[in-house]
Design a protein around this motif. Sequence first.
Motif, short mmCIF file in Angstrom:
data_model
loop_
_atom_site.label_atom_id
_atom_site.label_comp_id
_atom_site.label_asym_id
_atom_site.label_seq_id
_atom_site.Cartn_x
_atom_site.Cartn_y
_atom_site.Cartn_z
N ILE A 1 0.84 -1.28 -0.02
CA ILE A 1 -0.03 0.11 -0.01
C ILE A 1 0.88 1.19 0.12
CG2 ILE A 1 -1.91 -1.16 1.25
CD1 ILE A 1 -1.17 0.46 3.74
N GLY A 2 2.17 1.31 -0.08
CA GLY A 2 3.15 2.16 -0.27
C GLY A 2 3.82 2.38 1.11
N ASP A 3 4.74 2.99 1.11
CA ASP A 3 5.43 3.40 2.54
C ASP A 3 4.45 4.38 3.24
OD1 ASP A 3 7.37 3.25 4.41
OD2 ASP A 3 9.06 3.96 3.14
N PHE A 4 4.89 4.14 4.66
CA PHE A 4 4.13 5.28 5.51
C PHE A 4 4.67 6.71 5.29
CE2 PHE A 4 3.95 7.74 9.39
CZ PHE A 4 2.53 7.95 9.50
N VAL A 5 3.62 7.56 5.02
CA VAL A 5 4.17 9.00 4.81
C VAL A 5 3.56 9.79 5.91
CG1 VAL A 5 4.15 11.19 3.33
CG2 VAL A 5 4.47 8.90 2.09
N PRO A 6 4.08 10.41 6.83
CA PRO A 6 3.59 11.26 7.76
C PRO A 6 2.44 12.17 7.33
CG PRO A 6 5.70 10.95 8.32
CD PRO A 6 5.66 10.38 6.79
N PRO A 7 1.30 12.28 7.62
CA PRO A 7 0.48 13.26 7.06
C PRO A 7 0.56 14.65 7.70
CG PRO A 7 -0.53 12.16 8.99
CD PRO A 7 0.78 11.26 8.88
N LYS A 8 0.11 15.62 6.89
CA LYS A 8 0.33 16.93 7.41
C LYS A 8 -0.84 17.34 8.09
CE LYS A 8 2.97 18.66 3.34
NZ LYS A 8 4.12 17.94 3.57
N ASP A 9 -2.18 16.93 7.69
CA ASP A 9 -3.40 16.88 8.33
C ASP A 9 -3.64 15.71 9.52
OD1 ASP A 9 -5.99 17.22 9.26
OD2 ASP A 9 -6.72 16.95 7.15
N THR A 10 -3.75 16.00 10.77
CA THR A 10 -4.00 15.19 11.71
C THR A 10 -5.37 15.62 12.69
OG1 THR A 10 -2.29 16.05 13.27
CG2 THR A 10 -1.64 14.13 11.89
#
Length: 178
Positions: free
Chosen positions: A11-20
């Motif tokens: 599902i792709g690598d984890f990318v920390p979200p800007k929107d939490t």
Amino acid sequence: MENLEALKFPIGDFVPPKDTSSGMRSHWIEDIAHLPSQLRTAVVGLSENQLETPYRPDGWTVRQVVHHIPDSHINSYMRFRLALTEDNPTIRPYEEQLWAELPDAARGEIDLSLDLLEMLHKRWVVLLKAMSEEDYQRTFVHPASGKTSRLGTVLAMYSWHGRHHLAHITELKKRMGW
């Protein structure tokens, strides 16, 4: 042979979200709430030989993946509790590869971990839904990297983590025609 990166990260690598924001957190909490039943559905009816199949070359077996998820999520749950009750605590890392080789993970019955994950997630979801905006800003430190992690971002990562490992199993089943 499929691309090894695609097998490692279906599902792709984890990318920390800007929107939490709370809207995003609601989606991630739902992912965590639904993972136990999704995982149980993904492995229902698999034979012992299928459970011993690695999801990729040199990867964990399906059995080890099933056991890894609650191992990892127990650690995350405890990290949330530490961050909620201490000021920027340093968490305790663990050797997940070595944990996957212990007898209960390498050869244990998967129902034990499926049941554990179900109960753990029920309790974790209660905690997550009760947390305030300020709670999601709380942090902990990982001693190996020195990195400070905010709970809102960690929630996103564990939503991804569950979906990531679930996809290891579901994509293997598709490739193998199970």
